[in-house]
Design a protein around this motif. Structure first.
Motif, PDB file in Angstrom:
ATOM      1  N   ARG A 262      55.368  40.430   8.713  1.00  0.00           N
ATOM      2  CA  ARG A 262      56.499  39.710   9.295  1.00  0.00           C
ATOM      3  C   ARG A 262      57.352  39.107   8.182  1.00  0.00           C
ATOM      4  N   LYS A 263      56.670  38.529   7.189  1.00  0.00           N
ATOM      5  CA  LYS A 263      57.403  37.893   6.097  1.00  0.00           C
ATOM      6  C   LYS A 263      58.243  38.908   5.310  1.00  0.00           C
ATOM      7  N   GLY A 264      57.608  40.044   5.005  1.00  0.00           N
ATOM      8  CA  GLY A 264      58.302  41.066   4.217  1.00  0.00           C
ATOM      9  C   GLY A 264      59.482  41.665   4.959  1.00  0.00           C
ATOM     10  N   VAL A 265      59.273  41.907   6.243  1.00  0.00           N
ATOM     11  CA  VAL A 265      60.321  42.492   7.065  1.00  0.00           C
ATOM     12  C   VAL A 265      61.462  41.484   7.229  1.00  0.00           C
TER      13      VAL A 265
ATOM     14  N   THR B 260      61.266  53.799  16.427  1.00  0.00           N
ATOM     15  CA  THR B 260      60.579  52.985  17.435  1.00  0.00           C
ATOM     16  C   THR B 260      59.906  53.823  18.519  1.00  0.00           C
ATOM     17  N   ASN B 261      60.310  55.098  18.600  1.00  0.00           N
ATOM     18  CA  ASN B 261      59.725  55.947  19.646  1.00  0.00           C
ATOM     19  C   ASN B 261      58.382  56.545  19.248  1.00  0.00           C
ATOM     20  N   VAL B 262      58.022  56.430  17.979  1.00  0.00           N
ATOM     21  CA  VAL B 262      56.733  56.979  17.525  1.00  0.00           C
ATOM     22  C   VAL B 262      55.926  55.928  16.755  1.00  0.00           C
ATOM     23  N   LEU B 263      56.578  55.270  15.801  1.00  0.00           N
ATOM     24  CA  LEU B 263      55.868  54.261  14.997  1.00  0.00           C
ATOM     25  C   LEU B 263      55.956  52.933  15.734  1.00  0.00           C
ATOM     26  N   THR B 264      55.217  52.875  16.812  1.00  0.00           N
ATOM     27  CA  THR B 264      55.405  51.806  17.791  1.00  0.00           C
ATOM     28  C   THR B 264      54.837  50.461  17.345  1.00  0.00           C
ATOM     29  N   TYR B 265      53.986  50.446  16.320  1.00  0.00           N
ATOM     30  CA  TYR B 265      53.544  49.133  15.818  1.00  0.00           C
ATOM     31  C   TYR B 265      54.537  48.637  14.768  1.00  0.00           C
ATOM     32  N   ALA B 266      54.748  49.479  13.779  1.00  0.00           N
ATOM     33  CA  ALA B 266      55.577  49.052  12.648  1.00  0.00           C
ATOM     34  C   ALA B 266      56.994  48.709  13.091  1.00  0.00           C
ATOM     35  N   PHE B 267      57.634  49.632  13.780  1.00  0.00           N
ATOM     36  CA  PHE B 267      59.045  49.382  14.074  1.00  0.00           C
ATOM     37  C   PHE B 267      59.262  48.470  15.275  1.00  0.00           C
ATOM     38  N   ASN B 268      58.194  48.215  16.005  1.00  0.00           N
ATOM     39  CA  ASN B 268      58.313  47.165  17.006  1.00  0.00           C
ATOM     40  C   ASN B 268      58.430  45.814  16.305  1.00  0.00           C
ATOM     41  N   LEU B 269      57.636  45.629  15.267  1.00  0.00           N
ATOM     42  CA  LEU B 269      57.751  44.402  14.467  1.00  0.00           C
ATOM     43  C   LEU B 269      59.156  44.298  13.864  1.00  0.00           C
TER      44      LEU B 269
ATOM     45  N   GLU C  22      61.895  45.680  14.893  1.00  0.00           N
ATOM     46  CA  GLU C  22      62.919  45.518  15.914  1.00  0.00           C
ATOM     47  C   GLU C  22      62.965  44.074  16.441  1.00  0.00           C
ATOM     48  N   ARG C  23      61.799  43.501  16.685  1.00  0.00           N
ATOM     49  CA  ARG C  23      61.778  42.118  17.178  1.00  0.00           C
ATOM     50  C   ARG C  23      62.348  41.171  16.135  1.00  0.00           C
ATOM     51  N   ALA C  24      61.917  41.335  14.898  1.00  0.00           N
ATOM     52  CA  ALA C  24      62.417  40.458  13.830  1.00  0.00           C
ATOM     53  C   ALA C  24      63.939  40.596  13.710  1.00  0.00           C
ATOM     54  N   PHE C  25      64.393  41.826  13.753  1.00  0.00           N
ATOM     55  CA  PHE C  25      65.823  42.138  13.615  1.00  0.00           C
ATOM     56  C   PHE C  25      66.653  41.396  14.670  1.00  0.00           C
ATOM     57  N   HIS C  26      66.244  41.521  15.917  1.00  0.00           N
ATOM     58  CA  HIS C  26      67.046  40.898  16.977  1.00  0.00           C
ATOM     59  C   HIS C  26      66.879  39.380  17.006  1.00  0.00           C
ATOM     60  N   GLU C  27      65.680  38.902  16.738  1.00  0.00           N
ATOM     61  CA  GLU C  27      65.480  37.447  16.732  1.00  0.00           C
ATOM     62  C   GLU C  27      66.326  36.781  15.648  1.00  0.00           C
ATOM     63  N   ILE C  28      66.256  37.339  14.465  1.00  0.00           N
ATOM     64  CA  ILE C  28      67.004  36.753  13.337  1.00  0.00           C
ATOM     65  C   ILE C  28      68.506  36.882  13.572  1.00  0.00           C
ATOM     66  N   GLY C  29      68.903  38.069  14.046  1.00  0.00           N
ATOM     67  CA  GLY C  29      70.327  38.314  14.282  1.00  0.00           C
ATOM     68  C   GLY C  29      70.907  37.366  15.317  1.00  0.00           C
ATOM     69  N   GLN C  30      70.179  37.243  16.416  1.00  0.00           N
ATOM     70  CA  GLN C  30      70.651  36.398  17.511  1.00  0.00           C
ATOM     71  C   GLN C  30      70.784  34.937  17.068  1.00  0.00           C
ATOM     72  N   LYS C  31      69.771  34.491  16.338  1.00  0.00           N
ATOM     73  CA  LYS C  31      69.720  33.075  15.978  1.00  0.00           C
ATOM     74  C   LYS C  31      70.674  32.748  14.819  1.00  0.00           C
ATOM     75  N   ASP C  32      70.610  33.532  13.753  1.00  0.00           N
ATOM     76  CA  ASP C  32      71.320  33.132  12.530  1.00  0.00           C
ATOM     77  C   ASP C  32      72.540  33.970  12.179  1.00  0.00           C
TER      78      ASP C  32
END
Ligand code: IPM
Ligand code: MN
Length: 357
Positions: A162-165, A191-200, A202-212
């Motif tokens: 999470r930190k690195g991403v 996200t359609n295949v690497l469902t662990y890595a890119f789920n992390l 994707e969530r980080a991306f939208h959370e950070i984007g939305q907030k900051d």
């Protein structure tokens, strides 16, 4: 008197030292022109040293590098040394040890430069890839079982923290904000295949984007589609953020559409520490010593180095000089086909920077 920057120079292998001579020459003139100093210190890390001493990075090298403001690297890779030894032992070792967690790769077609893309020009090809540089498939996590037998098992794991991403994504949002092109950041993943890595991711991306970064538009592209659009509609892109492996691959594609390895530069950046700048083309050993290799990529890496150090005017001046050269003088960027020698290209850019074009 302006600031003095201490710069470690690693010419490296093959044609690396030759292009570095030109890069240093240009940076020195830019420093003079813009009122700061650069002190260069050479290091002989690379294939020849390895062959002589058996050592990739000598003891204490990382600590020593931490004393510099930046590292300027030519190329690593020697035909007599098995693949992986120098790359892992020097290039990746420095990226990891110095926590250079961003690999920044501008993909910009300069005026006059040929792109293999039909009907595309500088107005279409101008985007930036922010590649995560210390995690993913590059950490060496994994192992092998029953090697050399029919039952061999090889596991190579992609590590995503999470930190690195998060720190990579934040950096990319800032790049998008600063560029002001489309105010858009695209996450490139799978996200359609690497469902662990890119789920992390994707969530980080939208959370950070939305907030900051509510002012920056968010897009998502699968990596395979990214390759397709880089060829078909490169003008769609502004800033792309992606993991280490996908970033490695799409930036070689990016280098080709911007005119090839003769012009493509990259920065391994630790925004809080020591960063390292390099032409991304490799050591091109067959051209060693012939004076025919194109130093523009190395010169552009020098430009990125100065910009990252905060000398943005000097960086911009180098970019203008390179653009004038590609527009008016150097019609072919290929080694041996430039119509200029390596040092003549360096002289040309130096002259343009000194003249203040
Ligand atoms: C790059 C190179 C390196 C990488 C190699 C030489 C290890 O291809 O800088 O893109 O894969 O990162
Ligand atoms: Mn690569």
């Amino acid at each position: 008197m302006g600031k003095t920057y201490k710069i470690a120079v690693i010419g490296g292998d093959g044609t690396g030292p030759e292009v570095m001579v030109e890069g240093v020459k240009v940076v020195k003139v830019a420093a003079e022109k813009f009122g700061f100093q650069c002190e260069f210190q050479d290091y002989d890390f690379g294939g020849e040293r390895y062959k002589r001493t058996g050592e990739v990075l000598p003891d204490g090298a990382v600590e020593e590098m931490k004393k510099y403001d930046a590292i300027y690297l030519g190329a690593i890779g020697h035909p007599d040394v098995a693949p992986g030894i120098l790359e892992k032992g020097i290039l990746l070792a420095l990226r990891f040890a110095l926590d250079q967690y961003i690999n920044l790769r501008p993909v910009k077609l300069f005026p006059g430069v040929d792109t293999p893309l039909k009907n595309k020009g500088p107005e279409h090809i101008d985007f930036v890839v922010v590649r995560e540089n210390t995690e993913g498939l590059y950490t060496g996590t994994g192992g092998v079982l029953k090697k050399g037998t029919p039952d061999e098992v090889a596991i190579q794991t992609s590590v995503n923290t999470r930190k690195g991403v998060e720190r990579c994504i934040r950096y990319a949002f800032n790049v998008a904000r600063k560029r002001k092109k489309h105010n858009t950041l695209g996450l490139c993943g799978k996200t359609n295949v690497l469902t662990y890595a890119f789920n992390l991711w994707e969530r980080a991306f939208h959370e950070i984007g939305q907030k900051d970064y509510p002012d920056i538009k968010r897009e998502y592209y699968h990596v395979d589609a990214t390759c397709m659009w880089m060829v078909k509609n490169p003008e769609w892109f502004d800033v792309i953020v992606t993991d280490n492996m996908f970033g490695d691959i799409i930036t070689d594609l990016g280098a080709m559409i911007q005119g090839g390895m003769g012009i493509a530069a990259g920065g391994n950046i630790n925004p809080e520490g020591v960063s390292m700048f390099e032409p991304i083309g490799g050591s091109a050993p067959k051209y060693t010593g012939m004076g025919v290799i194109n130093p523009l990529a190395c010169i552009c890496a020098g430009q990125m180095m100065l910009e990252t150090l905060g000398e943005e005017k000097a960086g911009a001046a180098i970019e203008r000089a390179v653009m004038k050269a590609t527009k008016e003088k150097i019609k072919n960027l290929g080694a041996g086909r430039m119509g200029y020698s390596t040092s003549q290209v360096g002289d040309l850019i130096t002259q343009f920077v000194a003249d203040g074009v």
